[in-house]
Each structure stands twice: as C-alpha cells, then as structure tokens.
Design a protein around this motif. Structure first.
Motif, PDB file in Angstrom:
ATOM      1  N   PHE A 146       0.850  -1.181   0.000  1.00 42.93           N
ATOM      2  CA  PHE A 146       0.000   0.000   0.000  1.00 42.93           C
ATOM      3  C   PHE A 146       0.891   1.238   0.000  1.00 42.93           C
ATOM      4  O   PHE A 146       1.906   1.288   0.695  1.00 42.93           O
ATOM      5  CB  PHE A 146      -0.908   0.012   1.229  1.00 42.93           C
ATOM      6  N   TYR A 147       0.476   2.224  -0.777  1.00 43.86           N
ATOM      7  CA  TYR A 147       1.327   3.399  -0.966  1.00 43.86           C
ATOM      8  C   TYR A 147       0.464   4.650  -0.933  1.00 43.86           C
ATOM      9  O   TYR A 147      -0.587   4.710  -1.564  1.00 43.86           O
ATOM     10  CB  TYR A 147       2.040   3.291  -2.309  1.00 43.86           C
ATOM     11  N   GLY A 148       0.884   5.640  -0.167  1.00 46.65           N
ATOM     12  CA  GLY A 148       0.146   6.898  -0.104  1.00 46.65           C
ATOM     13  C   GLY A 148      -0.528   7.070   1.238  1.00 46.65           C
ATOM     14  O   GLY A 148      -0.561   6.173   2.079  1.00 46.65           O
ATOM     15  N   ALA A 149      -1.075   8.241   1.455  1.00 47.81           N
ATOM     16  CA  ALA A 149      -1.641   8.590   2.747  1.00 47.81           C
ATOM     17  C   ALA A 149      -2.870   7.747   3.060  1.00 47.81           C
ATOM     18  O   ALA A 149      -3.595   7.315   2.176  1.00 47.81           O
ATOM     19  CB  ALA A 149      -1.998  10.075   2.768  1.00 47.81           C
ATOM     20  N   GLY A 150      -3.102   7.522   4.366  1.00 45.63           N
ATOM     21  CA  GLY A 150      -4.283   6.812   4.803  1.00 45.63           C
ATOM     22  C   GLY A 150      -3.962   5.480   5.432  1.00 45.63           C
ATOM     23  O   GLY A 150      -2.853   4.953   5.299  1.00 45.63           O
ATOM     24  N   THR A 151      -4.946   4.949   6.159  1.00 45.43           N
ATOM     25  CA  THR A 151      -4.804   3.649   6.791  1.00 45.43           C
ATOM     26  C   THR A 151      -5.643   2.632   6.029  1.00 45.43           C
ATOM     27  O   THR A 151      -6.832   2.845   5.793  1.00 45.43           O
ATOM     28  CB  THR A 151      -5.273   3.696   8.254  1.00 45.43           C
ATOM     29  N   PHE A 152      -5.019   1.552   5.630  1.00 42.80           N
ATOM     30  CA  PHE A 152      -5.677   0.496   4.885  1.00 42.80           C
ATOM     31  C   PHE A 152      -5.948  -0.677   5.823  1.00 42.80           C
ATOM     32  O   PHE A 152      -5.064  -1.083   6.584  1.00 42.80           O
ATOM     33  CB  PHE A 152      -4.828   0.058   3.700  1.00 42.80           C
ATOM     34  N   VAL A 153      -7.161  -1.203   5.760  1.00 42.13           N
ATOM     35  CA  VAL A 153      -7.574  -2.270   6.681  1.00 42.13           C
ATOM     36  C   VAL A 153      -8.102  -3.455   5.856  1.00 42.13           C
ATOM     37  O   VAL A 153      -9.315  -3.706   5.814  1.00 42.13           O
ATOM     38  CB  VAL A 153      -8.647  -1.765   7.668  1.00 42.13           C
ATOM     39  N   PRO A 154      -7.238  -4.175   5.180  1.00 40.82           N
ATOM     40  CA  PRO A 154      -7.712  -5.301   4.364  1.00 40.82           C
ATOM     41  C   PRO A 154      -8.184  -6.462   5.236  1.00 40.82           C
ATOM     42  O   PRO A 154      -7.481  -6.902   6.148  1.00 40.82           O
ATOM     43  CB  PRO A 154      -6.475  -5.686   3.551  1.00 40.82           C
ATOM     44  N   LYS A 155      -9.378  -6.955   4.945  1.00 38.95           N
ATOM     45  CA  LYS A 155      -9.893  -8.136   5.627  1.00 38.95           C
ATOM     46  C   LYS A 155      -9.318  -9.353   4.921  1.00 38.95           C
ATOM     47  O   LYS A 155      -9.521  -9.549   3.717  1.00 38.95           O
ATOM     48  CB  LYS A 155     -11.414  -8.154   5.581  1.00 38.95           C
TER      49      LYS A 155
END
Length: 753
Positions: free
Chosen positions: A503-512
């Motif tokens: 993942f690249y770039g701002a923000g929080t990623f929450v993959p299930k």
C-alpha cells in the motif's frame, strides 16, 4: 586474396562541385578497391549527385570505388538525379557478377527516403548496371528491374516495363508517388513479394501482357500463376467490395497492405496460407478467412480497419510465428479462435481500443508478452491456469471488471510479470478454483502481477501460492485499494524485504484477510507455511492494519503482523497469545463449549455448543472422522451439535461455517475436547462443573468455596473472587474464559454473554 580492411571509415575531401562528405570502407590493398559506405554534409544544391569512381586515401593510394554498401545512399531528400559510374559492380545485396539464382530477388538496399528522385543515370561503360530513358535502374541486360525513382516522370502515370524485364526485385517500387498503373511484359516471371507495390499511394491498376504465362490479374489483384499466389492488390483501386475468382493458394507478404478503399473482401476458398503483413494498414473491414487456411504470418492485420476476425480450426497459431497479428486495429471488436493448442503470440492483439471479446473453441496452450495490452474495452476472456501465460504485461490496461479463473489444474509454468497492471475497471480477481496437478506443488504468483488498479478491492488466491518477487517489487500494488483477500498457504521464494501486497500513499488500509489453511491437503514443500508478517507493507505515509480471519486453530510461525487484528476459531486463543503479547487484538470468531453425556443414539455422545458475538457467523455443517478414517457429514440446523457416534470413536471434527459471508473450515482433533467437561473426570476424582443461567455462572461439585477468575478474549483478567455463583452482569457482551479451582480439582470453560 589478401585484403586490408579498415575498421573505421575514412572521410573524403569536400569538393566544390558537390558538398557531400563521402565515407568509405572495405579497402582492398591488392586490387586497390573500396566501398562507398555512407555520406554526410550537405546535399548538392543542383539536386544532381554523382557517385565517385575513385578515392585517394590518406595512405596516398587511389582506390577504385567498386561497390555501394546497403543504405549508403538513403535519405537523399533533396536529390533529383543520381549518376552511377562505370566502376560500380555491387549495390547493396546485389552481386550482378555471379547472377546467383538464390538471390535473384535481392534489391539494391538503397535509395529509401529519396522523395524528389526522378531518375537514375548509369555510365555507358558500366558492365553490370544500366538505366532506361525514363530513369529506371536495371541490370545491364535489362532482365532485372532494381529500382524505380520515387518521383519518376512517367507520361500519364502509366508505366510499361521494358520487354526484357524478367525479375522485379525487392523494394523496386517502394514509395513511388507518381505512378498509378504498371504493365508487366510477357517475359516477367518473378515478382518479389517485397517489390513495394503496397507503398505506392496512387497505384490503382495492374496490367499483364497477354503473352505472359506466369502472371495474370484477377479482380484487380496481381496473381503469380506459377506459384499460385496473390502477389499484390493496388492500394488506390477504388472498388470497395471484391471477390477474387482465381483459385490461388497463398496470399503474399503485403499483398493487400495499405489499401485505401477496399472494405469487403472474399478470398478464394483454396487459400491455405497468408504471409506476413498481408493486410497491414489495410482499409478492409470484413474478411471471412477461408476454412482451409493452415498458416498465417506476423502482423497480417497490423493497423488494419478489420472489425472482427474468426481464425478457422485448421489454422496453426504458434507464439513464435504470429506476432502482432491483430495489433493496433482501431475498429476490431471481436476475435474468435478455432485452433486447438493455440499459441497466442507477443503483441497478438495489443493496442486495439475497441476489442471487447476474445472467444476460443479450445483453451489456448500459451500466451506471450503483451498479447492483449492496451485493450481498454476487453471485458471477456477465458482465464485458466492451465494456459501457460508466460509473457509479461499480457492484460495491462484492459477493461475487465472481474477476472475469474476456471477450475482446471495449473500448468506448472511461471506466469509473466505485470499481468493486470493499470486495469482501471477491475474490481475483483478470483483464482480460488485453480487446482494443482501432479507436477505442481504451488501456483507461481509473478512479480508486480497487479498494480495501479484503482477499483480492485477483492483478490482470491489459489490454495497454495508461491510468490515470486524481488525485494523492490511487490506482487500486488501499489495503488490497489484492497479490502478483501482470501489466501491459503503461501511463501515468497526469495529476496523479500517488503510485503507481498504493498500500500502506498496517505491513509490507513484495513484489508480483511481470510486465511484458509485448515482444509488444504498438499504434498507441497510450502504446505503449512504462511508468514502473515510478510503479507502486507506500506510506504509514503500509508499505514496498513490488516484484519486476519484464520481458520486454523494453531497458526504458522511468524504470523504476527504489526497493528493487526486476529479473529481465530473457538479454543484458539491460547495458540495466538504471541499476537496479543505484541499488542495485536485477538478475538474468537465463535466460542465452543463441549461436554460428554448420553444422547438418543449413544451413551457417550459429544455435545458442542457454539456461540458468537458476530451476527454474521453461521454454522453450515460439520463432519466427523472416526477412528477407521470414515467421514460422516451432517448439515447443521443450529449451533448445537450432538455427535451421532460415541466420543471414543471420534478422531477429528471439521466445522464448516461462514463469517461475513465467507466460508471457512476448522478442524479439531478429539484431543482438543479432552478435560473439557464433567464427562472428562475419571472415577475417584472430585467432580466440578460450570453452568450459565442468564448472566450468572454456577459452580457445582466443589467441596469448598471455589476460587475463580474471568478472562476476556484479549487475555486480560476482568473478574476475580470465590463462591459458587459468579455474577457476570457487569461485563459487556462477548466471549470469556472462566477458571475455577478448589482444593481437589479445577475446571476451565468458555462462555458467551
């Protein structure tokens, strides 16, 4: 013969007569000859250029110029007339002195991009070359036509070739802009397939002398009757619809290339081969390919206006023979391929913006590099791991919304890199049906297979996956907003510094992430391996906090990922304690309480009670493996299970359930239920049991006030005390572990409130 060859071409002095700087090479000290290899400087202002006959070298020796190298006289854009001296016996690939029949179609290899050239003049003392009064370049006997000047001045644009001409060589007519009709005499019996007719923008008519026994014209097309081949069709012929009557068997190179008006064409049913670039740049929109077609060459329809194509079943398609077959066709919408074991070549139909579907009567054997790259309208394709997709960038920038692979076995060949990069509409990839054959232990997932797909939220992988990667190249990402991943056993084969999914770039990623490893039976060397700590990575301000749903009671090594949440099977909390110790959240998807007591069918049945604080949890079925390795599958009607066989006969129990709609499977050995309830206490021990009623747990069978503690799913103690009743009303809904002990015995159980 002793020859002295200079590796660096020497430069001649610039004369006042012509401002060309000549280059020479291939000096022969014995015969005092050399070759003209190129030119520089300024072209003569008069437009008239004379090839030098001699050159005085820096060694003081004067050499005779007896040859002109290939491409030495290209790009003379201002020259109108070229004079060739009597000393020249070789031009490009032509060796007139030997008259080699194997090279009878070889052209001059020169005079490209000379748009103002009107005439060749050859010195009368030249023994090998000659020119006509119109300025055409031929051999001395006029039997071979070598070159027609691009701007030749022919009355009315009608060129009648000299009667002596027998052979038309390569590039003879390339880029000639002043001729619209060519007449072949009775003696012509060889016409090179690369003669260059397709590069004549005004050519609209062929004529053949009635006495010629080798050539004829059928529906405007020039036919070589001795080879039974269609040689060429005039690019500027105005007919839009034609059917060629002559029963030819072959369509030669460039035969219909660059046509301006032809739209509908019916070839003879006798055609068995179509050569390279036969319809390249053609205006043809409709062309039913003959059913007997056996072979088709490279770039046959390159940059043509074809709207659809159907390759007949007899036609061979090999990945090494049909490169760029349909590439850059702006109107092509559909391709149907009847060939069995087809090899889809490099660039097969790349850069076709209107292409929507590719249909196969038989799955292709292999697909090569960039075969369907830059086809943004392509939405349908028979994806199968049994097809060897070894080429890089096969489906880059295509229009698929969902990619679903069939259930055929993986072919054991390593797929090419960057398969689905820049797919702007792609939302899901499902490879879960891919199975393994006897030769494959895992599916090889290539470098950078998926990146820059801004709508891709779901990926389902094969049960066993081997990620091929370098430390700098994730297999998935960046710019893939992945929300759901389904994965089984996996490993990276080498060099991983960052994650498989990036993942690249701002923000929080929450993959299930649904980790399905319980029900995989594989002899693979990587079975049992799934390093969740290497699955995800983030950079440039991005943060990844994955949620893992793990169906295995016990995880693999190296399963702890930073900032992750783990949902695990009932009775799995103790096995995932390392994650809790590292600050991760660990919760059970469901809790399972069990005891042994009689049922209608057996005196010693195992009773299991499943509860879950996840409203999406649903038990579908359970299977029981007995000590004789026989399996009984039972559809679940509730979350309460009573085994139809006695406890002592059970070897394993498999639960099948859904969580968030995703089917999972968890296998328990019977040992997981040992010492779990009153039925586990042997005679002679003081019995103790726990029972829940509403929000109160009652302890029975204790010889004294029992000490108890209540622990939540994160391992934290939330209640402690003594007594025979435990009030849980102060606790939030959820799953808890309750431990009770007295002076003689102890018990541990789980409850959901």
């Amino acid at each position: 013969m002793l020859k002295f060859l200079l590796s660096v071409a020497a430069l001649a002095a610039v004369t006042s007569a012509q401002a060309i700087t000549w280059k020479y090479g291939s000096f022969d000290a014995t015969y005092k000859t050399c070759k003209l290899t190129g030119w520089g400087g300024n072209q003569p202002t008069s437009g008239k250029l004379t090839v030098p006959s001699t050159y005085t070298h820096t060694d003081g020796v004067t050499y005779t110029v007896n040859a002109i190298a290939s491409n030495a006289l290209d790009n003379l854009t201002e020259v109108t007339e070229i004079t060739i001296p009597g000393t020249i016996s070789y031009i490009g690939d032509i060796d007139v002195t030997e008259e080699n029949l194997m090279d009878r179609e070889n052209g001059t290899g020169n005079f490209d991009n000379c748009p103002k050239l009107r005439a060749f003049k050859v010195s009368s003392d030249n023994k090998y070359f000659a020119s006509t009064s119109d300025g055409l370049l031929l051999n001395k006997s006029f039997t071979r036509l070598y070159r027609v000047p691009q701007a030749v001045l022919i009355s009315g644009g009608k060129l009648s070739l000299p009667e002596q001409v027998e052979v038309i060589t390569d590039d003879t007519f390339s880029d000639v802009t002043t001729i619209w009709s060519v007449t072949f005499p009775g003696n012509t019996f060889v016409v090179s397939p690369n003669a260059g007719f397709h590069k004549m923008p005004k050519l609209s008519n062929f004529k053949v002398d009635a006495n010629n026994g080798y050539l004829t014209v059928s529906d405007g097309a020039l036919i070589d009757t001795s080879l039974n081949s269609i040689v060429s069709y005039p690019p500027a012929r105005v007919s839009k619809n034609i059917e060629i009557a002559h029963k030819a068997e072959h369509v030669w190179e460039n035969a219909f290339a660059n046509t301006l008006y032809l739209q509908y064409l019916i070839l003879p049913s006798t055609i068995i081969s179509i050569k390279d670039e036969a319809f390249a740049g053609s205006s043809v929109t409709t062309l039913p390919l003959p059913p007997g077609l056996q072979s088709i060459g490279r770039k046959v329809f390159y940059k043509s206006q074809l709207t659809q194509a159907s390759i007949p079943g007899r036609c061979s398609l090999a990945s090494t023979e049909n490169q760029y077959l349909f590439a850059s066709c702006p109107q092509l919408k559909r391709i149907i391929i009847g060939t069995a074991d087809a090899g889809i070549s490099a660039g097969f139909a790349r850069d076709c913006p209107a292409l929507e579907t590719v249909t196969f009567y038989h799955l292709p054997k292999e697909i090569s590099k960039a075969a369907f790259k830059n086809c943004p309208s392509l939405t349908s394709f028979p994806f199968s791991a049994s097809t060897d997709m070894y080429g890089d960038s096969i489906f880059v920038n295509t229009g698929f919304e969902r990619v679903v692979f069939d259930d055929r076995p993986y072919c054991s060949c390593t797929p090419g890199n960057a398969m689905f990069v820049n797919c702007k509409k792609l939302t899901a990839i499902d490879m879960s049906a891919v199975s393994l054959n006897s030769d494959a232990t895992s599916y090889a997932f290539p470098i950078g297979m998926i990146a820059n797909s801004p709508k891709l939220t779901e990926i389902r992988l094969p049960a066993v996956t081997n990620f091929i990667a370098r430390s700098s190249d994730p297999n998935i990402g960046p710019n893939v907003p992945l929300d759901k991943m389904v994965i089984g056993y996996f490993e990276a084969n080498h060099g991983f510094h960052d994650g498989i999914i990036h993942f690249y770039g701002a923000g929080t990623f929450v993959p299930k992430t649904y980790v399905k490893t319980t029900d995989i039976i594989s002899d693979s060397s990587i079975a049992g391996k799934y390093r969740l700590d290497r699955l995800y990575s983030a950079a440039n301000g991005a943060k990844v906090a994955p949620i893992f749903y793990c169906d295995a009671v016990t995880p693999s090594e190296n399963y702890v990922a930073k900032d992750a949440t783990y949902y695990v099977p009932g009775r799995g909390l103790p096995y995932y304690s390392e994650a809790a110790e590292e600050g991760c959240t660990v919760r059970e998807m469901y809790s399972i309480r069990s005891e042994r007591k009689p049922s209608e069918s057996t005196k010693d049945a195992l009773h299991m009670y499943l509860t879950s604080d996840n409203t999406s949890f649903k038990l579908l079925s359970y299977s029981i493996l007995n000590q004789d390795d026989k399996t009984t599958v039972i559809t679940a009607t509730s979350n309460d299970i009573v085994t139809p066989i006695s406890y002592g006969d059970i070897k394993q129990i498999m639960l099948v359930y859904t969580i968030n709609g995703e089917e999972m499977k968890t296998r328990y050995t019977i040992a997981e239920f040992e010492n779990s309830a009153i039925g586990d206490i042997v005679d002679g021990q003081t019995s103790m049991s726990l029972a829940i009623d509403g929000s109160t747990v009652y302890i029975s069978g204790s010889t004294a006030n029992a000490a108890f503690s209540v622990i939540n799913v994160n391992g934290a103690e939330v209640l402690r005390g003594t007594g025979s009743a435990i009030d849980l009303s102060s606790l939030a809904s959820g799953t808890y572990i309750i431990r009770a002990t007295d002076s003689n015995s102890h018990i541990t159980n789980k409850f959901h409130i």
